[in-house]
Design a protein around this motif. Structure first.
Motif, PDB file in Angstrom:
ATOM      1  N   ASN A   8       0.828  -1.214   0.000  1.00  0.00           N
ATOM      2  CA  ASN A   8       0.000   0.000   0.000  1.00  0.00           C
ATOM      3  C   ASN A   8       0.860   1.261   0.000  1.00  0.00           C
ATOM      4  O   ASN A   8       0.487   2.275  -0.608  1.00  0.00           O
ATOM      5  CB  ASN A   8      -0.914   0.001   1.217  1.00  0.00           C
ATOM      6  N   LEU A   9       2.005   1.198   0.686  1.00  0.00           N
ATOM      7  CA  LEU A   9       2.898   2.352   0.690  1.00  0.00           C
ATOM      8  C   LEU A   9       3.433   2.636  -0.704  1.00  0.00           C
ATOM      9  O   LEU A   9       3.458   3.793  -1.153  1.00  0.00           O
ATOM     10  CB  LEU A   9       4.054   2.114   1.661  1.00  0.00           C
ATOM     11  N   ASP A  10       3.847   1.608  -1.405  1.00  0.00           N
ATOM     12  CA  ASP A  10       4.355   1.791  -2.765  1.00  0.00           C
ATOM     13  C   ASP A  10       3.276   2.344  -3.685  1.00  0.00           C
ATOM     14  O   ASP A  10       3.522   3.272  -4.481  1.00  0.00           O
ATOM     15  CB  ASP A  10       4.875   0.459  -3.311  1.00  0.00           C
ATOM     16  N   LYS A  11       2.061   1.800  -3.586  1.00  0.00           N
ATOM     17  CA  LYS A  11       0.964   2.291  -4.426  1.00  0.00           C
ATOM     18  C   LYS A  11       0.634   3.746  -4.096  1.00  0.00           C
ATOM     19  O   LYS A  11       0.377   4.554  -4.995  1.00  0.00           O
ATOM     20  CB  LYS A  11      -0.272   1.416  -4.240  1.00  0.00           C
ATOM     21  N   LEU A  49      12.433   5.535  -7.034  1.00  0.00           N
ATOM     22  CA  LEU A  49      12.845   4.641  -5.942  1.00  0.00           C
ATOM     23  C   LEU A  49      11.860   3.497  -5.742  1.00  0.00           C
ATOM     24  O   LEU A  49      12.262   2.369  -5.427  1.00  0.00           O
ATOM     25  CB  LEU A  49      12.994   5.445  -4.650  1.00  0.00           C
ATOM     26  N   VAL A  50      10.572   3.784  -5.912  1.00  0.00           N
ATOM     27  CA  VAL A  50       9.585   2.708  -5.796  1.00  0.00           C
ATOM     28  C   VAL A  50       9.796   1.672  -6.890  1.00  0.00           C
ATOM     29  O   VAL A  50       9.754   0.451  -6.636  1.00  0.00           O
ATOM     30  CB  VAL A  50       8.158   3.279  -5.842  1.00  0.00           C
ATOM     31  N   SER A 103      12.149   6.054  -0.292  1.00  0.00           N
ATOM     32  CA  SER A 103      11.073   6.541  -1.166  1.00  0.00           C
ATOM     33  C   SER A 103      10.061   7.376  -0.381  1.00  0.00           C
ATOM     34  O   SER A 103       9.580   8.404  -0.876  1.00  0.00           O
ATOM     35  CB  SER A 103      10.375   5.361  -1.840  1.00  0.00           C
ATOM     36  N   ALA A 104       9.759   6.947   0.851  1.00  0.00           N
ATOM     37  CA  ALA A 104       8.831   7.716   1.673  1.00  0.00           C
ATOM     38  C   ALA A 104       9.414   9.082   2.039  1.00  0.00           C
ATOM     39  O   ALA A 104       8.701  10.089   2.056  1.00  0.00           O
ATOM     40  CB  ALA A 104       8.474   6.939   2.935  1.00  0.00           C
ATOM     41  N   ALA A 105      10.713   9.130   2.324  1.00  0.00           N
ATOM     42  CA  ALA A 105      11.352  10.413   2.653  1.00  0.00           C
ATOM     43  C   ALA A 105      11.352  11.354   1.456  1.00  0.00           C
ATOM     44  O   ALA A 105      11.096  12.561   1.593  1.00  0.00           O
ATOM     45  CB  ALA A 105      12.782  10.160   3.136  1.00  0.00           C
TER      46      ALA A 105
END
Length: 218
Positions: free
Chosen positions: A36-39, A84-85, A133-135
Protein backbone atom coordinates in the motif's frame (compact mmCIF):
# COMPACT_ATOMS: atom_id res chain seq x y z
CA UNK A 1 8.65 -33.27 39.13
CA UNK A 2 7.17 -34.89 36.04
CA UNK A 3 4.04 -32.77 36.29
CA UNK A 4 6.07 -29.58 36.59
CA UNK A 5 8.18 -30.60 33.64
CA UNK A 6 5.12 -31.44 31.56
CA UNK A 7 3.46 -28.14 32.45
CA UNK A 8 6.62 -26.28 31.56
CA UNK A 9 6.83 -28.11 28.22
CA UNK A 10 3.16 -27.40 27.49
CA UNK A 11 3.62 -23.74 28.37
CA UNK A 12 6.64 -23.51 26.09
CA UNK A 13 4.79 -25.18 23.23
CA UNK A 14 1.81 -22.86 23.71
CA UNK A 15 4.04 -19.82 23.73
CA UNK A 16 5.77 -21.03 20.58
CA UNK A 17 2.45 -21.63 18.86
CA UNK A 18 1.15 -18.16 19.79
CA UNK A 19 4.42 -16.60 18.70
CA UNK A 20 4.32 -18.29 15.30
CA UNK A 21 0.70 -17.24 14.78
CA UNK A 22 1.46 -13.67 15.80
CA UNK A 23 4.57 -13.64 13.60
CA UNK A 24 2.64 -14.87 10.56
CA UNK A 25 -0.07 -12.27 11.12
CA UNK A 26 2.46 -9.47 11.49
CA UNK A 27 4.33 -10.65 8.40
CA UNK A 28 1.12 -10.45 6.36
CA UNK A 29 0.42 -6.98 7.71
CA UNK A 30 3.96 -5.89 6.92
CA UNK A 31 3.71 -7.09 3.33
CA UNK A 32 0.30 -5.42 2.91
CA UNK A 33 1.56 -2.14 4.36
CA UNK A 34 4.60 -2.19 2.09
CA UNK A 35 2.44 -2.76 -0.99
CA UNK A 36 0.00 0.00 0.00
CA UNK A 37 2.90 2.35 0.69
CA UNK A 38 4.36 1.79 -2.76
CA UNK A 39 0.96 2.29 -4.43
CA UNK A 40 0.31 5.45 -2.41
CA UNK A 41 3.70 6.94 -3.27
CA UNK A 42 3.23 6.29 -6.97
CA UNK A 43 -0.34 7.65 -6.98
CA UNK A 44 0.25 10.73 -4.86
CA UNK A 45 3.54 11.59 -6.52
CA UNK A 46 1.83 11.66 -9.91
CA UNK A 47 -1.02 13.70 -8.43
CA UNK A 48 1.48 16.13 -6.91
CA UNK A 49 3.14 16.69 -10.26
CA UNK A 50 -0.24 17.26 -11.91
CA UNK A 51 -1.27 19.66 -9.14
CA UNK A 52 1.84 21.79 -9.45
CA UNK A 53 1.59 21.91 -13.24
CA UNK A 54 -2.10 22.80 -13.06
CA UNK A 55 -1.35 25.56 -10.57
CA UNK A 56 1.11 27.13 -12.99
CA UNK A 57 -1.32 26.78 -15.88
CA UNK A 58 -4.45 28.15 -14.19
CA UNK A 59 -3.21 30.58 -11.55
CA UNK A 60 0.24 32.06 -12.05
CA UNK A 61 3.04 31.76 -14.64
CA UNK A 62 6.40 30.42 -13.51
CA UNK A 63 8.11 33.72 -14.38
CA UNK A 64 5.87 35.60 -11.95
CA UNK A 65 5.97 32.97 -9.20
CA UNK A 66 7.98 33.42 -6.03
CA UNK A 67 10.39 30.76 -4.73
CA UNK A 68 10.48 28.88 -8.02
CA UNK A 69 13.27 26.69 -6.61
CA UNK A 70 10.68 25.08 -4.30
CA UNK A 71 8.62 24.04 -7.31
CA UNK A 72 11.63 22.60 -9.11
CA UNK A 73 12.63 20.81 -5.92
CA UNK A 74 9.18 19.27 -5.56
CA UNK A 75 9.31 18.00 -9.14
CA UNK A 76 12.71 16.45 -8.49
CA UNK A 77 11.68 14.68 -5.28
CA UNK A 78 8.32 13.52 -6.65
CA UNK A 79 10.16 11.98 -9.59
CA UNK A 80 12.82 10.53 -7.26
CA UNK A 81 10.14 8.94 -5.08
CA UNK A 82 8.56 7.20 -8.07
CA UNK A 83 11.96 6.07 -9.37
CA UNK A 84 12.85 4.64 -5.94
CA UNK A 85 9.59 2.71 -5.80
CA UNK A 86 10.28 1.19 -9.21
CA UNK A 87 13.86 0.46 -8.20
CA UNK A 88 12.66 -1.26 -5.02
CA UNK A 89 10.88 -3.90 -7.11
CA UNK A 90 14.04 -4.59 -9.08
CA UNK A 91 16.10 -4.81 -5.89
CA UNK A 92 13.54 -7.09 -4.27
CA UNK A 93 13.74 -9.51 -7.18
CA UNK A 94 17.51 -9.64 -6.81
CA UNK A 95 17.32 -10.13 -3.03
CA UNK A 96 14.77 -12.95 -3.35
CA UNK A 97 17.10 -14.74 -5.77
CA UNK A 98 19.97 -14.42 -3.29
CA UNK A 99 17.81 -15.63 -0.41
CA UNK A 100 16.78 -18.70 -2.38
CA UNK A 101 20.45 -19.48 -2.96
CA UNK A 102 21.28 -19.01 0.74
CA UNK A 103 18.32 -21.19 1.78
CA UNK A 104 19.50 -23.95 -0.50
CA UNK A 105 23.05 -23.79 0.85
CA UNK A 106 21.93 -23.62 4.50
CA UNK A 107 19.18 -26.28 4.51
CA UNK A 108 20.39 -28.71 1.86
CA UNK A 109 24.15 -28.27 1.90
CA UNK A 110 24.48 -27.56 5.64
CA UNK A 111 26.49 -24.38 5.13
CA UNK A 112 25.93 -22.56 8.44
CA UNK A 113 27.59 -19.36 7.30
CA UNK A 114 24.84 -18.86 4.72
CA UNK A 115 22.31 -18.22 7.52
CA UNK A 116 23.70 -14.80 8.47
CA UNK A 117 25.08 -13.88 5.09
CA UNK A 118 24.38 -10.30 4.00
CA UNK A 119 25.29 -8.63 0.71
CA UNK A 120 25.22 -5.12 -0.68
CA UNK A 121 21.93 -5.92 -2.36
CA UNK A 122 20.29 -6.69 0.98
CA UNK A 123 21.39 -3.41 2.58
CA UNK A 124 20.38 -1.36 -0.45
CA UNK A 125 16.95 -3.02 -0.67
CA UNK A 126 16.32 -2.47 3.04
CA UNK A 127 17.02 1.25 2.79
CA UNK A 128 15.05 1.77 -0.42
CA UNK A 129 12.04 -0.25 0.72
CA UNK A 130 11.86 1.06 4.27
CA UNK A 131 12.43 4.81 4.20
CA UNK A 132 14.10 6.36 1.13
CA UNK A 133 11.07 6.54 -1.17
CA UNK A 134 8.83 7.72 1.67
CA UNK A 135 11.35 10.41 2.65
CA UNK A 136 11.60 11.67 -0.94
CA UNK A 137 7.81 11.88 -1.16
CA UNK A 138 7.59 13.77 2.15
CA UNK A 139 10.20 16.33 1.05
CA UNK A 140 8.40 16.83 -2.28
CA UNK A 141 5.11 17.35 -0.46
CA UNK A 142 6.68 19.97 1.83
CA UNK A 143 8.14 21.85 -1.15
CA UNK A 144 4.81 21.78 -3.01
CA UNK A 145 2.86 23.01 -0.01
CA UNK A 146 5.35 25.81 0.57
CA UNK A 147 5.29 26.93 -3.07
CA UNK A 148 1.50 26.84 -3.45
CA UNK A 149 0.81 28.56 -0.13
CA UNK A 150 3.35 31.29 -0.94
CA UNK A 151 1.99 32.05 -4.41
CA UNK A 152 -1.70 31.32 -3.90
CA UNK A 153 -2.49 34.68 -2.32
CA UNK A 154 -0.80 36.60 -5.13
CA UNK A 155 -2.62 34.51 -7.71
CA UNK A 156 -6.00 35.21 -6.08
CA UNK A 157 -5.33 38.96 -5.86
CA UNK A 158 -4.26 39.11 -9.51
CA UNK A 159 -7.36 37.21 -10.58
CA UNK A 160 -9.63 39.45 -8.50
CA UNK A 161 -8.14 42.64 -9.94
CA UNK A 162 -8.60 41.33 -13.43
CA UNK A 163 -12.22 40.49 -12.78
CA UNK A 164 -12.93 43.92 -11.25
CA UNK A 165 -11.24 45.72 -14.12
CA UNK A 166 -13.13 43.75 -16.74
CA UNK A 167 -16.43 44.23 -14.91
CA UNK A 168 -16.07 48.01 -14.56
CA UNK A 169 -15.02 48.41 -18.17
CA UNK A 170 -17.96 46.38 -19.44
CA UNK A 171 -20.53 48.09 -17.23
CA UNK A 172 -19.28 51.60 -18.14
CA UNK A 173 -19.41 50.91 -21.86
CA UNK A 174 -22.88 49.43 -21.66
CA UNK A 175 -24.20 52.31 -19.51
CA UNK A 176 -22.88 55.11 -21.75
CA UNK A 177 -24.06 53.42 -24.90
CA UNK A 178 -27.46 52.74 -23.42
CA UNK A 179 -28.06 56.32 -22.27
CA UNK A 180 -26.85 57.87 -25.54
CA UNK A 181 -28.91 55.51 -27.63
CA UNK A 182 -32.06 56.14 -25.62
CA UNK A 183 -31.78 59.96 -25.84
CA UNK A 184 -31.06 59.91 -29.55
CA UNK A 185 -33.97 57.63 -30.25
CA UNK A 186 -36.27 59.95 -28.20
CA UNK A 187 -35.28 63.13 -30.08
CA UNK A 188 -35.51 61.73 -33.53
CA UNK A 189 -38.43 59.40 -33.04
CA UNK A 190 -41.06 61.70 -31.41
CA UNK A 191 -42.98 63.97 -33.85
CA UNK A 192 -43.04 67.75 -33.24
CA UNK A 193 -46.45 69.15 -32.27
CA UNK A 194 -47.81 72.61 -33.26
CA UNK A 195 -48.44 75.23 -30.57
CA UNK A 196 -51.70 76.57 -32.20
CA UNK A 197 -54.48 74.18 -33.12
CA UNK A 198 -54.84 73.53 -36.79
CA UNK A 199 -57.96 75.19 -38.36
CA UNK A 200 -60.28 72.92 -40.32
CA UNK A 201 -60.30 73.57 -44.07
CA UNK A 202 -63.53 75.11 -45.68
CA UNK A 203 -65.62 72.74 -47.76
CA UNK A 204 -65.33 73.11 -51.51
CA UNK A 205 -68.42 74.59 -53.37
CA UNK A 206 -70.65 72.13 -55.08
CA UNK A 207 -70.52 72.05 -58.87
CA UNK A 208 -73.74 73.26 -60.74
CA UNK A 209 -75.95 70.53 -62.07
CA UNK A 210 -75.97 71.50 -65.74
CA UNK A 211 -77.54 68.33 -66.96
CA UNK A 212 -80.79 68.64 -64.95
CA UNK A 213 -81.40 72.32 -66.01
CA UNK A 214 -81.30 71.63 -69.70
CA UNK A 215 -83.85 68.88 -69.30
CA UNK A 216 -86.37 71.05 -67.46
CA UNK A 217 -86.15 73.87 -70.05
CA UNK A 218 -87.03 71.66 -72.91
Amino acid sequence: MCEDHCESADDTAERKRLYERNRDDLSKRQISNAENLDKSILTYSGAGLALSLGFLKDFIPIRQAEFAWALYGSWFFFTLAMVLVIASYVLSLRVVTLQLDRAERYYLKSEDEAFNEQTWWDHCANHVNHWMSAAAFAIALIFTTFFVSTNLRGANVAGTNKLIYDGVTGMAMQKVQGQTGTVQRGLTGLPMQSVKPTLPSSPAPAAPATGNTSKSGG
